[in-house]
Scaffold this active site. Structure first.
Site, PDB file in Angstrom:
ATOM      1  N   LYS A 598       0.810  -1.220   0.000  1.00 44.22           N
ATOM      2  CA  LYS A 598       0.000   0.000   0.000  1.00 44.22           C
ATOM      3  C   LYS A 598       0.848   1.278   0.000  1.00 44.22           C
ATOM      4  O   LYS A 598       0.525   2.256   0.666  1.00 44.22           O
ATOM      5  CB  LYS A 598      -0.966   0.048   1.212  1.00 44.22           C
ATOM      6  CG  LYS A 598      -1.785  -1.183   1.454  1.00 44.22           C
ATOM      7  CD  LYS A 598      -2.409  -1.789   0.239  1.00 44.22           C
ATOM      8  CE  LYS A 598      -3.503  -0.997  -0.426  1.00 44.22           C
ATOM      9  NZ  LYS A 598      -3.965  -1.690  -1.685  1.00 44.22           N
ATOM     10  N   SER A 691      -4.574   3.149   4.500  1.00 44.10           N
ATOM     11  CA  SER A 691      -4.862   2.554   3.190  1.00 44.10           C
ATOM     12  C   SER A 691      -5.028   1.031   3.323  1.00 44.10           C
ATOM     13  O   SER A 691      -5.911   0.432   2.724  1.00 44.10           O
ATOM     14  CB  SER A 691      -3.726   2.896   2.220  1.00 44.10           C
ATOM     15  OG  SER A 691      -3.757   2.058   1.110  1.00 44.10           O
ATOM     16  N   ARG A 810      -8.157   3.828  -4.258  1.00 47.90           N
ATOM     17  CA  ARG A 810      -9.576   3.745  -3.856  1.00 47.90           C
ATOM     18  C   ARG A 810     -10.074   5.104  -3.405  1.00 47.90           C
ATOM     19  O   ARG A 810      -9.307   5.972  -3.005  1.00 47.90           O
ATOM     20  CB  ARG A 810      -9.720   2.766  -2.681  1.00 47.90           C
ATOM     21  CG  ARG A 810      -9.530   1.339  -3.055  1.00 47.90           C
ATOM     22  CD  ARG A 810     -10.056   0.425  -1.939  1.00 47.90           C
ATOM     23  NE  ARG A 810      -9.984  -0.961  -2.391  1.00 47.90           N
ATOM     24  CZ  ARG A 810      -8.942  -1.756  -2.199  1.00 47.90           C
ATOM     25  NH1 ARG A 810      -7.874  -1.304  -1.559  1.00 47.90           N
ATOM     26  NH2 ARG A 810      -8.953  -2.985  -2.658  1.00 47.90           N
TER      27      ARG A 810
HETATM   28  N1  LIG Z   1      -0.638   6.180 -10.000  1.00 43.28           N
HETATM   29  C1  LIG Z   1      -1.273   5.518  -9.051  1.00 43.28           C
HETATM   30  N2  LIG Z   1      -2.387   4.828  -9.305  1.00 43.28           N
HETATM   31  C2  LIG Z   1      -3.034   4.172  -8.333  1.00 43.28           C
HETATM   32  N3  LIG Z   1      -2.618   4.146  -7.040  1.00 43.28           N
HETATM   33  C3  LIG Z   1      -1.495   4.839  -6.757  1.00 43.28           C
HETATM   34  C4  LIG Z   1      -0.801   5.552  -7.729  1.00 43.28           C
HETATM   35  N4  LIG Z   1       0.255   6.147  -7.139  1.00 43.28           N
HETATM   36  C5  LIG Z   1       0.217   5.828  -5.856  1.00 43.28           C
HETATM   37  N5  LIG Z   1      -0.840   5.033  -5.607  1.00 43.28           N
HETATM   38  C6  LIG Z   1      -1.182   4.508  -4.310  1.00 43.28           C
HETATM   39  O1  LIG Z   1      -0.888   3.132  -4.333  1.00 43.28           O
HETATM   40  C7  LIG Z   1      -1.661   2.538  -3.315  1.00 43.28           C
HETATM   41  C8  LIG Z   1      -1.667   1.067  -3.513  1.00 43.28           C
HETATM   42  O2  LIG Z   1      -0.355   0.641  -3.195  1.00 43.28           O
HETATM   43  P1  LIG Z   1       0.256  -0.663  -3.730  1.00 43.28           P
HETATM   44  O3  LIG Z   1       0.153  -0.735  -5.166  1.00 43.28           O
HETATM   45  O4  LIG Z   1       1.615  -0.762  -3.159  1.00 43.28           O
HETATM   46  O5  LIG Z   1      -0.702  -1.717  -3.057  1.00 43.28           O
HETATM   47  S1  LIG Z   1      -0.458  -3.297  -2.911  1.00 43.28           S
HETATM   48  O6  LIG Z   1       0.252  -3.484  -1.678  1.00 43.28           O
HETATM   49  O7  LIG Z   1       0.207  -3.776  -4.076  1.00 43.28           O
HETATM   50  O8  LIG Z   1      -1.821  -3.829  -2.791  1.00 43.28           O
HETATM   51  C9  LIG Z   1      -2.991   3.198  -3.442  1.00 43.28           C
HETATM   52  O9  LIG Z   1      -3.615   3.177  -2.190  1.00 43.28           O
HETATM   53  P2  LIG Z   1      -5.128   3.535  -1.986  1.00 43.28           P
HETATM   54  O10 LIG Z   1      -5.249   4.975  -2.347  1.00 43.28           O
HETATM   55  O11 LIG Z   1      -5.431   3.318  -0.540  1.00 43.28           O
HETATM   56  O12 LIG Z   1      -5.937   2.659  -2.872  1.00 43.28           O
HETATM   57  C10 LIG Z   1      -2.648   4.579  -3.937  1.00 43.28           C
HETATM   58  O13 LIG Z   1      -2.783   5.573  -2.966  1.00 43.28           O
END
Ligand SMILES: Nc1ncnc2c1ncn2[C@@H]1O[C@H](COP(=O)(O)OS(=O)(=O)O)[C@@H](OP(=O)(O)O)[C@H]1O
Length: 857
Positions: A598, A691, A810
């Protein structure tokens, strides 16, 4: 009458024919073929076995006085079970010898060179080290005063003993001197006579105090000897050349400055010093570093029928083997030789040797037997069906010859197929013999022997084998490779002695030739035992391999999972590789995005794969499109499963966000891809925790759904909510997890990405990342665009925006100020430690880190 009972007739065709009628059809064929094919040769002439003197203990050991046992108080321990080893250079011979002892005993340790900054000695309130070893005590005496104070204060506060080695300096002008800051007087360049562990000292445990050794061989004039003193306890007593009483190992009771020390006046090249060091470690760590006095010894005679004519055992050798076993039983409780057999080679020698084979079968019940392939075949050359067939053939041989094979134990010829693993061998073993235990010298590598480990694969427990110094063809004392003195050193304090000293369970491999001619193996083991019994209080025992394996993995549960290495970089492993493994055509990643979860790792991975020189793995259906190989369930699928997922490119990367906080991952990654760059995203741990909480709610986690806010989770102090609390938080304790990665990877291979900056301005972060990964420049401003509808940056390919799915980025309520304050407080100590590490590595501090530290102050 004797032969009437035997399952074959040793002489005369008539008797032989009579016997054949009771054999199975298959065996009839086999024996007839053998009989007809063997030429009518007479025996190769033999000389009587050459004898060399037996070891004589310089003391009568009948007394066996009870030892003074220190009382250890476990509740007074506030340190982790780990040694800090401070060394002058990691490359020096002495450092390597000390490291070997720690590796062989598997005592956890951290090796650090003397430098301006010491490693952190404390985490929270707990001391990180239970003992400090100083490889060169002069360095400690002369270290910068604030560092010395740090160590001394730590030692006093946590009751941690410093064990220091003092060696003679050849060019030093003075011969004796008072130790800096102490009344202790030491003498350099001394000879030590009449050495004996002190009966009064509390330190000797394995060492037997009543034995006095006139002088050691080799007898160098390089000891540092100490004058016995008030407030100091002599551990290893001796005399100097003028017969004055001296101490070769001395314990500083801490009366002078409150620091407890054990000083050793020689390096660990001498067996008596190794013995003293082991007992000192046990004493200093209140018994945490140290096994019991029990040592289990198994001696396998690997190929009891295999060997060229003229090199094999004759009848007198078989008698000698049985007699030796009887003698060994007096020293090693329950001792029984384990005989490995390949039926095809039965009666394959000259007349005398054939009679010995027959005698072995007559006496079969005196030993325990274990199976090989019928013809000593190398498993890698055969597929499962063939392996199964030749194992069955050998099984039939055993059944017909009434050979007792009581334990589900087997050995592979030349260890082939055990490691690197050849699954078909394991499958055939299980099918035919239901094998549960095997042993190898090859895991993780043949050398150094001190690093050998065990593992469990497909339900078969693989034990490490120790080296006993006898090679397959060693038959004569006078032709011992590199001379007889090498053999003597090996037994009398050398590698063989150390193997038993340092390993609670030793499985030794010998071959039948070692019991023929001069019967070297008998001499070696009997004299090893004489030496061990003379100088140690070790209790030698034999137990069956199944019980040994159970005991081994109970003692070392951390070894159960095999750790895969790249077999192509080990010359020996290359020669025993499973046939499907092609060293000239396989790909491993050289960059790993390890997490934490996350923090934006999916977007980071997606953006990196836009680079024309970077490629990633094929997608997998389960585990959220991540391979999750290291420390995960796929790891047991083996290396081939992993490498199948990659195709060649200059930069091959994999992203699994589960790696970062997985305890197994760092060592597994390092063992397989030690030169990889490790990418870690540092994102505000408070936001990350929030998150993650939203993430598991979205996945309908019943505990997360049972609360209305995350605040309730943080307040939980028991039950499933408490578990959830620690899961939310633990991934954000960055330094705690980073510590483990830094234990294996130098900081130069670690690449840190500022997670907040990445979320806000990914083109800038990506341009820097590819520079850090030494990829050709590629302007990310051209391929990334902000998507107002998604609210995040997306990739732009062929004019089309490609955003991550709805599980990444999200939409949920922003974090409340009160929750933010609570989380900041929770992460404050970890964030402060992170700041320190980044400063130490001269890395910029992320904005979020500065503000989280500032806001909580
Ligand atoms: N470009 C882009 N697009 C979508 N999401 C983005 C991006 N950059 C950073 N983030 C942030 O990445 C969070 C998800 O992290 P991960 O990809 O490491 O999650 S996971 O551990 O693989 O499930 C995700 O967390 P949430 O916002 O809670 O959904 C995003 O805040």
């Amino acid at each position: 009458m004797r032969f009437a009972l035997a399952p074959y007739a040793p002489h005369g065709f008539f008797r032989f024919f009579r016997f054949l009628t009771i054999l199975t059809g298959c065996l009839i064929l086999f024996v007839i073929v053998k009989w007809r094919n063997s030429p009518d040769i007479s025996s190769v002439p033999r000389f009587p076995p050459q004898r060399i003197p037996e070891y004589v203990c310089p003391c009568n050991l009948t007394s066996n006085r009870p030892i003074r046992e220190p009382i250890f108080l476990p509740n007074e321990i506030h340190t982790e079970s780990r040694a800090l080893i401070l060394v002058e250079s990691i490359y020096s011979r002495h450092t390597k010898m000390i490291a070997q002892i720690f590796n062989a005993t598997k005592y956890p340790h951290q090796l650090e060179t003397f430098s301006k900054s010491l490693p952190d000695l404390i985490t929270g309130e707990r001391g990180r080290f239970s003992v400090i070893i100083v490889e060169n005590y002069y360095k400690y005496l002369n270290m910068q005063s604030w560092n010395r104070q740090l160590i001394d204060n730590y030692s006093k506060r946590y009751n941690v003993t410093i064990i220091g080695f003092m060696t003679s300096k050849i060019n030093e002008v003075y011969q004796h001197a008072r130790m800096k800051g102490s009344n202790l007087v030491m003498w350099q360049n001394q000879k030590a006579f009449n050495l004996s562990f002190s009966q009064e000292s509390l330190v000797p445990y394995i060492a037997r105090p009543e034995v006095s050794i006139q002088s050691l061989i080799p007898d160098y004039e390089d000891w540092v000897l100490f004058e016995p003193q008030k407030n100091f306890e002599t551990v290893l007593a001796c005399e100097d050349a003028k017969e004055r009483p001296r101490a070769a190992i001395i314990r500083d009771l801490g009366a002078e400055d409150g620091v407890k020390r054990i000083l050793i006046g020689h390096n660990v090249s001498l067996w008596i010093v190794r013995l003293g060091l082991l007992d000192s470690l046990r004493f200093a760590t209140q018994g945490r570093f140290g096994f019991s006095l029990d040592r289990w010894i198994q001696i396998d005679i690997d190929d009891i029928f295999v060997g060229a004519r003229g090199t094999r055992m004759i009848e007198a050798d078989v008698d000698a083997l049985v007699e030796a076993q009887d003698r060994l039983r007096k020293e090693i409780s329950n001792f029984t030789f384990m005989l490995g057999f390949s039926g095809s080679y039965f009666r394959n020698g000259d007349d005398n040797e054939d009679r010995a084979d027959e005698k072995l079968i007559e006496m079969a019940s005196k030993f325990y037997w274990f199976c090989h392939m019928f013809r000593h075949n190398h498993p890698l050359e055969h597929n499962f069906t063939y392996l199964e067939a030749i194992m069955y053939q050998n099984k039939m041989f055993a059944e017909t010859m009434k050979i007792p094979v009581p334990f589900k134990y087997s050995i592979s010829p030349q260890h082939a197929g055990v490691f690197p693993v050849y699954q078909e061998l394991y499958d055939a073993w299980r099918n035919v013999w239901d094998v549960k235990v095997t042993a190898t010298e090859e895991y993780p590598h043949l050398r150094p022997a001190s690093d050998r480990r065990g593992f469990i694969y497909k339900g078969i427990q693989v034990l490490p084998r120790q080296t006993c110094g006898l090679y397959t063809h060693t038959q004569f004392f006078h032709t011992y490779p590199d001379g007889i003195s090498r053999l003597l050193n090996n037994v009398f304090g050398g590698d063989l002695f150390s193997s038993v000293l340092l390993n609670p369970i030793s499985i030794f491999m010998t071959h039948q030739q070692n019991f023929a001619h001069d019967r070297l193996a008998i001499w070696v083991f009997e004299n090893l035992i004489r030496f061990l019994k003379c100088h140690t209080r070790l209790e030698l025992r034999w137990t069956d391999p199944i019980s040994s394996a159970d005991r081994y993995f109970k003692m070392f549960p951390q070894e159960k999972t095999p750790i895969w290495s790249n077999p192509c970089i080990d010359a020996r492993h290359r020669t025993i590789l499973p046939p499907a493994f092609n060293c000239s055509n396989f790909t491993l990643p050289n960059v790993l995005i390890v997490g934490p979860q996350k923090t934006g790792t999916t977007a980071l991975g997606q953006f990196l794969s836009l680079h024309p020189n970077a490629s990633t793995n094929l997608p997998v259906n389960d585990s959220f499109e991540e391979l999750q190989f290291f420390g995960g369930k796929h790891y047991e699928n083996g290396l081939e499963w992993y490498i199948d997922k990659f195709s060649p490119s200059s930069t091959v990367f994999e992203k699994s966000a589960t790696y970062f906080d997985n305890t197994e991952a760092p060592i597994q990654v390092f063992t397989l891809i030690p030169n990889a760059k490790i990418v870690v995203v540092l994102y505000d741990p408070a936001l990350r925790a929030y998150s993650w909480f939203q993430h598991i709610k979205a996945h309908n986690d019943s505990v997360a759904l049972s609360v209305s806010t995350m605040d309730e989770v943080l307040e939980a102090d028991d039950g499933p909510l408490k578990k959830l609390r620690s899961r939310c938080i633990s991934g954000g304790r960055y330094v705690y997890h980073l510590d483990r990665w830094l234990e294996y990877f130098p900081s130069s291979q670690m690449v840190f990405v500022d997670g907040e900056m990445f979320k806000e301005r990914p083109p800038i972060v990506m341009n820097k990342l590819i520079a850090d990964l030494e990829l050709p420049s590629f302007d990310y401003h051209n391929v990334l665009r902000f998507s107002p509808s998604k609210g995040f940056w997306c990739s732009l390919t062929k004019g089309k925006m490609n955003c991550l799915g709805k599980g990444k980025g999200r939409h949920y309520e922003p974090m409340s100020e009160t929750l933010r304050t609570k989380l900041n407080k929770i992460f404050q100590p970890d964030n402060a430690a992170l700041q320190k590490i980044l400063q130490k590595l001269h890395l910029p501090m992320p904005k979020w880190l500065r503000s989280s530290l500032y806001n909580t102050k």
